[in-house]
Scaffold this motif. Structure first.
Motif, PDB file in Angstrom:
ATOM      1  N   ILE A  95       0.841  -1.188   0.000  1.00 23.37           N
ATOM      2  CA  ILE A  95       0.000   0.000   0.000  1.00 23.37           C
ATOM      3  C   ILE A  95       0.879   1.242   0.000  1.00 23.37           C
ATOM      4  CG2 ILE A  95      -1.880  -1.169   1.167  1.00 23.37           C
ATOM      5  CD1 ILE A  95      -1.027   0.327   3.704  1.00 23.37           C
ATOM      6  N   GLY A  96       0.290   2.349  -0.414  1.00 22.69           N
ATOM      7  CA  GLY A  96       1.039   3.599  -0.492  1.00 22.69           C
ATOM      8  C   GLY A  96       1.614   3.792  -1.873  1.00 22.69           C
ATOM      9  N   GLY A  97       2.838   4.246  -1.927  1.00 25.96           N
ATOM     10  CA  GLY A  97       3.474   4.527  -3.202  1.00 25.96           C
ATOM     11  C   GLY A  97       4.527   5.604  -3.011  1.00 25.96           C
ATOM     12  N   PRO A  98       4.877   6.297  -4.091  1.00 24.69           N
ATOM     13  CA  PRO A  98       4.269   6.200  -5.422  1.00 24.69           C
ATOM     14  C   PRO A  98       4.766   5.002  -6.213  1.00 24.69           C
ATOM     15  CG  PRO A  98       6.011   7.830  -5.433  1.00 24.69           C
ATOM     16  CD  PRO A  98       5.895   7.365  -4.010  1.00 24.69           C
ATOM     17  N   TYR A  99       3.909   4.566  -7.142  1.00 21.82           N
ATOM     18  CA  TYR A  99       4.256   3.524  -8.087  1.00 21.82           C
ATOM     19  C   TYR A  99       4.485   4.131  -9.464  1.00 21.82           C
ATOM     20  CZ  TYR A  99       2.996  -0.456  -5.082  1.00 21.82           C
ATOM     21  OH  TYR A  99       2.955  -1.402  -4.086  1.00 21.82           O
ATOM     22  N   THR A 100       5.379   3.514 -10.234  1.00 27.57           N
ATOM     23  CA  THR A 100       5.531   3.812 -11.656  1.00 27.57           C
ATOM     24  C   THR A 100       5.045   2.599 -12.430  1.00 27.57           C
ATOM     25  OG1 THR A 100       7.416   5.287 -11.326  1.00 27.57           O
ATOM     26  CG2 THR A 100       7.129   4.347 -13.514  1.00 27.57           C
ATOM     27  N   LEU A 101       4.108   2.820 -13.338  1.00 28.76           N
ATOM     28  CA  LEU A 101       3.489   1.740 -14.093  1.00 28.76           C
ATOM     29  C   LEU A 101       3.970   1.823 -15.541  1.00 28.76           C
ATOM     30  CD1 LEU A 101       1.540  -0.499 -13.278  1.00 28.76           C
ATOM     31  CD2 LEU A 101      -0.344   0.906 -14.118  1.00 28.76           C
ATOM     32  N   LYS A 102       4.560   0.726 -16.055  1.00 35.05           N
ATOM     33  CA  LYS A 102       5.114   0.701 -17.412  1.00 35.05           C
ATOM     34  C   LYS A 102       4.399  -0.358 -18.250  1.00 35.05           C
ATOM     35  CE  LYS A 102       9.740   2.160 -15.926  1.00 35.05           C
ATOM     36  NZ  LYS A 102      11.192   1.855 -15.955  1.00 35.05           N
ATOM     37  N   PHE A 103       3.998   0.042 -19.477  1.00 35.20           N
ATOM     38  CA  PHE A 103       3.335  -0.855 -20.417  1.00 35.20           C
ATOM     39  C   PHE A 103       4.198  -0.958 -21.678  1.00 35.20           C
ATOM     40  CE2 PHE A 103       0.174   1.231 -17.837  1.00 35.20           C
ATOM     41  CZ  PHE A 103      -0.685   0.217 -17.470  1.00 35.20           C
ATOM     42  N   SER A 104       4.443  -2.176 -22.156  1.00 32.97           N
ATOM     43  CA  SER A 104       5.233  -2.364 -23.385  1.00 32.97           C
ATOM     44  C   SER A 104       4.642  -3.511 -24.192  1.00 32.97           C
ATOM     45  CB  SER A 104       6.697  -2.643 -23.044  1.00 32.97           C
ATOM     46  OG  SER A 104       6.833  -3.843 -22.292  1.00 32.97           O
ATOM     47  N   TYR A 105       4.762  -3.378 -25.529  1.00 32.83           N
ATOM     48  CA  TYR A 105       4.259  -4.398 -26.453  1.00 32.83           C
ATOM     49  C   TYR A 105       5.029  -4.276 -27.762  1.00 32.83           C
ATOM     50  CZ  TYR A 105       0.792  -7.482 -28.634  1.00 32.83           C
ATOM     51  OH  TYR A 105       0.160  -8.543 -29.250  1.00 32.83           O
ATOM     52  N   VAL A 106       5.334  -5.395 -28.377  1.00 30.09           N
ATOM     53  CA  VAL A 106       6.129  -5.394 -29.606  1.00 30.09           C
ATOM     54  C   VAL A 106       5.415  -4.603 -30.701  1.00 30.09           C
ATOM     55  CG1 VAL A 106       7.171  -6.824 -31.396  1.00 30.09           C
ATOM     56  CG2 VAL A 106       7.173  -7.606 -29.028  1.00 30.09           C
ATOM     57  N   GLY A 107       6.152  -3.623 -31.293  1.00 29.62           N
ATOM     58  CA  GLY A 107       5.587  -2.808 -32.362  1.00 29.62           C
ATOM     59  C   GLY A 107       4.806  -1.608 -31.888  1.00 29.62           C
TER      60      GLY A 107
END
Length: 288
Positions: A74-86
């Motif tokens: 709980i708490g944070g801060p969080y860094t959220l990363k999204f990746s996908y080929v192309g």
């Protein structure tokens, strides 16, 4: 022989039910990953990084483009990363997760191009970002640090719940119908002489400086929270980070600070003098 095994089997079942009924001490993040045509992206990589400890949580999206990151600190801060080929990477910063909360964060990923054109990114708060349901009150670390307290007890902060009555009574129920947990472990008064352990000695079951957040649940629509008809109070304790931190406090109360008159009526006050001193310290044993 069979008669001797029966008590052992019953004991195992009882212990298992107790463990299953423990409270929650984490949060989660979930959402949808689509492309520009609003088609779901399958097997997209999702990484959540807890910045204070640099702890990483990883998952991939399912066939419908949905992803889920459970059991987050709980708490944070969080860094959220999204990746996908192309596709271009997407990064979301400054994400905080409350106790028992399911943050909904959905993204739309753009295909990579040889020539990058100017892209305007517009952010807005998702009105359905919290997927939890029911009547809950989350009391954060900032609330515990900034709001005043006379007894340095978490009980005073439960007044932020509108349904709270006298003492630890919620929604009109007796305080003995509550369920108190610390990091998911039961901490109820087994003797039933007071609503909290140590209540008859005016002691607190847990120091206020050891608490990171408090959640008061009245009607949670969640099968993992049970065992009460009044309220479920869950305390989450502090944990270390990559930085050394600490605090020192001193509290003083005496009879001179208490009023002894209401309108024209004088009240009898007893002489008392209370002083409290303390400190806390925390930091990494091994970084990251």
């Amino acid at each position: 022989m069979f008669k001797q095994i029966i008590p052992f089997i019953l004991f195992i079942i009882l212990i298992s039910s107790k463990i299953y009924a423990q409270g929650i001490s984490t949060g989660s993040i979930s959402g949808q990953i689509n492309n520009q045509e609003e088609e779901p992206l399958v097997d997209a990589n999702v990484t959540a990084i807890h910045q204070p400890t640099m702890t990483e949580y990883n998952t991939i999206s399912r066939n419908n483009g949905r992803y889920n990151l459970p059991n987050l600190k709980i708490g944070g801060p969080y860094t959220l990363k999204f990746s996908y080929v192309g596709y271009q990477k997407v990064v979301r910063d400054s994400i905080y997760v409350d106790l028992g909360q399911n943050r909904l964060i959905s993204v739309e990923m753009l295909e990579k191009a040889d020539q990058m054109q100017e892209v305007e990114v517009v952010g807005q708060k998702d009105p359905y970002e919290d997927a939890s349901a029911g009547i809950n009150t989350n009391i954060s670390k900032d609330d515990l640090n900034n709001l005043p307290s006379l007894d340095r007890s978490f009980k005073e902060f439960t007044r932020l719940t509108p349904q709270k009555g006298e003492g630890l009574s919620f929604a009109g129920r007796n305080n003995f119908y509550n369920n108190l947990t610390v990091d998911g472990s039961l901490l109820n008064n087994s003797f039933g002489l007071s609503p909290l352990p140590g209540g008859q000695t005016n002691a607190q079951p847990l120091s206020l400086d050891a608490i990171q957040s408090v959640k008061v649940a009245l009607t949670p629509y969640n099968v993992t929270q049970s065992g009460f008809t009044g309220s479920g109070i869950n305390l989450v304790t502090r944990s270390g980070t990559n930085q050394f931190k600490g605090s020192v406090y001193s509290y003083f109360r005496s009879a001179n600070l208490v009023g002894n008159k209401v309108d024209d009526t004088e009240l009898e006050t007893k002489d008392f003098n209370r002083r409290q001193y303390g400190f806390r310290a925390g930091g990494p044993i091994v970084e990251d």
